[in-house]
Design an enzyme around this catalytic site. Structure first.
Site, mmCIF file in Angstrom:
data_model
loop_
_atom_site.group_PDB
_atom_site.id
_atom_site.type_symbol
_atom_site.label_atom_id
_atom_site.label_comp_id
_atom_site.label_asym_id
_atom_site.label_seq_id
_atom_site.Cartn_x
_atom_site.Cartn_y
_atom_site.Cartn_z
ATOM 1 N N TYR A 33 2.159 5.852 -0.704
ATOM 2 C CA TYR A 33 1.704 7.241 -0.741
ATOM 3 C C TYR A 33 1.802 7.877 0.629
ATOM 4 O O TYR A 33 2.029 7.198 1.633
ATOM 5 C CB TYR A 33 0.265 7.326 -1.279
ATOM 6 C CG TYR A 33 -0.795 6.913 -0.277
ATOM 7 C CD1 TYR A 33 -0.985 5.575 0.069
ATOM 8 C CD2 TYR A 33 -1.594 7.860 0.348
ATOM 9 C CE1 TYR A 33 -1.938 5.213 0.998
ATOM 10 C CE2 TYR A 33 -2.554 7.495 1.284
ATOM 11 C CZ TYR A 33 -2.723 6.179 1.603
ATOM 12 O OH TYR A 33 -3.655 5.809 2.534
ATOM 13 N N ARG A 52 8.344 8.369 6.853
ATOM 14 C CA ARG A 52 7.480 7.186 6.697
ATOM 15 C C ARG A 52 7.448 6.735 5.235
ATOM 16 O O ARG A 52 7.427 5.529 4.951
ATOM 17 C CB ARG A 52 6.070 7.477 7.214
ATOM 18 C CG ARG A 52 5.192 6.226 7.220
ATOM 19 C CD ARG A 52 3.866 6.443 7.913
ATOM 20 N NE ARG A 52 3.064 7.440 7.217
ATOM 21 C CZ ARG A 52 1.903 7.907 7.669
ATOM 22 N NH1 ARG A 52 1.419 7.475 8.824
ATOM 23 N NH2 ARG A 52 1.231 8.818 6.982
ATOM 24 N N ARG A 100 3.642 -5.497 -18.364
ATOM 25 C CA ARG A 100 3.009 -6.174 -17.230
ATOM 26 C C ARG A 100 3.636 -7.538 -16.960
ATOM 27 O O ARG A 100 3.645 -8.416 -17.826
ATOM 28 C CB ARG A 100 1.493 -6.321 -17.484
ATOM 29 C CG ARG A 100 0.751 -6.799 -16.233
ATOM 30 C CD ARG A 100 -0.740 -6.922 -16.452
ATOM 31 N NE ARG A 100 -1.392 -7.331 -15.212
ATOM 32 C CZ ARG A 100 -1.367 -8.582 -14.728
ATOM 33 N NH1 ARG A 100 -0.771 -9.543 -15.409
ATOM 34 N NH2 ARG A 100 -1.946 -8.865 -13.577
ATOM 35 N N HIS A 102 4.559 -9.902 -13.116
ATOM 36 C CA HIS A 102 4.563 -9.789 -11.657
ATOM 37 C C HIS A 102 5.950 -9.489 -11.089
ATOM 38 O O HIS A 102 6.087 -8.772 -10.108
ATOM 39 C CB HIS A 102 4.027 -11.076 -11.011
ATOM 40 C CG HIS A 102 2.547 -11.244 -11.186
ATOM 41 N ND1 HIS A 102 1.960 -11.482 -12.404
ATOM 42 C CD2 HIS A 102 1.529 -11.198 -10.292
ATOM 43 C CE1 HIS A 102 0.660 -11.578 -12.257
ATOM 44 N NE2 HIS A 102 0.367 -11.414 -10.974
ATOM 45 N N LYS A 149 2.395 2.014 3.967
ATOM 46 C CA LYS A 149 1.294 2.847 3.452
ATOM 47 C C LYS A 149 1.194 2.660 1.947
ATOM 48 O O LYS A 149 1.655 3.495 1.164
ATOM 49 C CB LYS A 149 1.544 4.314 3.842
ATOM 50 C CG LYS A 149 0.306 5.177 3.788
ATOM 51 C CD LYS A 149 0.510 6.443 4.572
ATOM 52 C CE LYS A 149 -0.565 7.483 4.309
ATOM 53 N NZ LYS A 149 -1.897 7.108 4.753
ATOM 54 N N GLU A 182 -7.779 -0.173 13.886
ATOM 55 C CA GLU A 182 -7.767 1.257 13.534
ATOM 56 C C GLU A 182 -8.925 1.518 12.581
ATOM 57 O O GLU A 182 -9.683 0.611 12.250
ATOM 58 C CB GLU A 182 -6.434 1.636 12.872
ATOM 59 C CG GLU A 182 -6.162 0.898 11.576
ATOM 60 C CD GLU A 182 -4.845 1.298 10.907
ATOM 61 O OE1 GLU A 182 -4.346 2.402 11.168
ATOM 62 O OE2 GLU A 182 -4.339 0.487 10.113
ATOM 63 N N LEU A 207 -1.363 1.374 11.046
ATOM 64 C CA LEU A 207 -0.368 2.265 10.452
ATOM 65 C C LEU A 207 0.139 3.196 11.558
ATOM 66 O O LEU A 207 -0.658 3.672 12.371
ATOM 67 C CB LEU A 207 -1.034 3.103 9.350
ATOM 68 C CG LEU A 207 -0.127 4.079 8.635
ATOM 69 C CD1 LEU A 207 0.778 3.336 7.647
ATOM 70 C CD2 LEU A 207 -0.929 5.136 7.899
HETATM 71 N N1 PLP Z 1 -4.547 4.480 9.536
HETATM 72 C C1 PLP Z 1 -4.811 4.368 8.234
HETATM 73 C C2 PLP Z 1 -5.264 3.047 7.697
HETATM 74 C C3 PLP Z 1 -4.662 5.461 7.376
HETATM 75 O O1 PLP Z 1 -4.918 5.336 6.068
HETATM 76 C C4 PLP Z 1 -4.260 6.706 7.918
HETATM 77 C C5 PLP Z 1 -4.093 7.883 7.063
HETATM 78 O O2 PLP Z 1 -4.231 7.841 5.879
HETATM 79 C C6 PLP Z 1 -4.016 6.786 9.288
HETATM 80 C C7 PLP Z 1 -4.160 5.653 10.074
HETATM 81 C C8 PLP Z 1 -3.581 8.083 9.925
HETATM 82 O O3 PLP Z 1 -2.260 8.371 9.564
HETATM 83 P P1 PLP Z 1 -1.721 9.881 9.550
HETATM 84 O O4 PLP Z 1 -1.967 10.415 10.916
HETATM 85 O O5 PLP Z 1 -0.282 9.737 9.251
HETATM 86 O O6 PLP Z 1 -2.491 10.603 8.507
#
Ligand code: PLP
Length: 287
Positions: A33, A52, A100, A102, A149, A182, A207
């Site tokens: 997403y 991304r 379903r 895997h 993501k 983070e 991320l």
């Molecule tokens: N880190 C995580 C785990 C996130 O879920 C997000 C955003 O959803 C971010 C960092 C920040 O990313 P962005 O600046 O692209 O929104």
């Protein structure tokens, strides 16, 4: 006006928007997403988010659901149909619908795409930023591929819920070396006592935030002293100031970590300045 969602080729009323029970996103969290900020009718840094998304899809061998230009059109159209002036647009792509199992389904199974948008109040965000938020620290509970993501956000849900139950807005993950990685849905930054801005390198454990990249541009432009390196929970608690970044929060000052109040307990000058400058740094695409 009722809200509109895009689901697999159709714009449908939000209340009727649904995917199949055998969608692999639903059954296996087998999907990715993006969330983009919408600011004054423009989708902020859409190319960065779509790049991304492309990377996340490739890392998981999920095909592109449509041409990139078509997806960009859909994003703008969902924003337009929902009359979102300021808010967010959400894109989700999963491996599609299949009995379903895997193993990946055959090539005939097409990825599912959902796009939604909703308005948010810039004033509410600015009001929160004027006060700053508190965060808790929380042991890393996620798989190592946090650079992708994916919609598999249960660990983040648990961390953020723990934060909420302790009266905080965000959980800052720390790894087995006690370094902050983070936030549950944000990137983490501190300003040390000597005024150096520090954030963890994007190579591992985080991320690659699109907002983070924009802030790095600003930091360079403004000549702010900066180091990209890991920092520990202890260093964070001794910091002069701290903040988080994400498309949904922009630059949000942090004034408390667990029970430790940072500085004078008010948002710091670096975070406040970067928040003010944020929308001067990015190239926008008109909706
Ligand atoms: N880190 C995580 C785990 C996130 O879920 C997000 C955003 O959803 C971010 C960092 C920040 O990313 P962005 O600046 O692209 O929104």
């Amino acid at each position: 006006m009722s809200r509109i969602a895009y689901v697999n080729g159709q714009y449908v009323p939000h209340k009727d928007a649904a995917v199949h029970v055998e969608d692999r996103g639903y059954q296996f969290a087998d999907g990715v997403y993006e969330v983009c900020e919408v600011w004054r009718n423009t989708i902020v840094d859409m190319p960065g988010h779509i790049d991304r998304l492309d990377r996340s899809l490739k890392e998981l061998s999920i095909g592109w659901p449509m041409a990139r230009s078509a997806l960009e059109f859909v994003l703008r159209e969902v924003v337009r149909r929902n009359r979102v002036h300021d808010g967010i647009v959400y894109i989700q792509v999963t491996r599609g619908v299949s009995r379903r199992d895997h193993f990946f389904p055959g090539e005939d199974v097409v990825p599912s795409v959902v796009v939604t948008a909703r308005a948010t109040s810039p004033r509410a965000g600015d009001a929160a930023a004027e006060k700053g938020i508190s965060v808790i620290t929380y042991p890393e509970n996620r798989w190592p591929r946090v650079d992708i993501k994916t919609v598999a956000l249960l660990p983040n849900v648990l961390a953020k819920q723990a934060a909420k139950e302790q009266g905080s807005k965000e959980a800052w993950y720390f790894d087995c070396e006690n370094n902050v990685t983070e936030g549950g849905s944000t990137n983490a930054w501190i300003v040390t006592k000597d005024g150096t801005l520090v954030t963890r390198p994007a190579e591992s454990g985080i991320l690659r935030g699109i907002t983070r990249a924009v802030v790095l541009e600003l930091v360079e432009r403004e000549g702010i002293s900066f180091e990209e390196r890991p920092f520990s929970v202890e260093e964070a608690k001794e910091a002069r100031e701290a903040f988080v970044t994400a498309a949904s929060t922009l630059v949000m000052p942090v004034v408390k970590i667990d029970d430790t109040i940072l500085g004078n307990g008010h948002p710091g000058s670096v975070a406040t300045r970067l928040r003010e400058l944020f929308h001067t740094a990015t190239d926008f695409l008109a909706v």
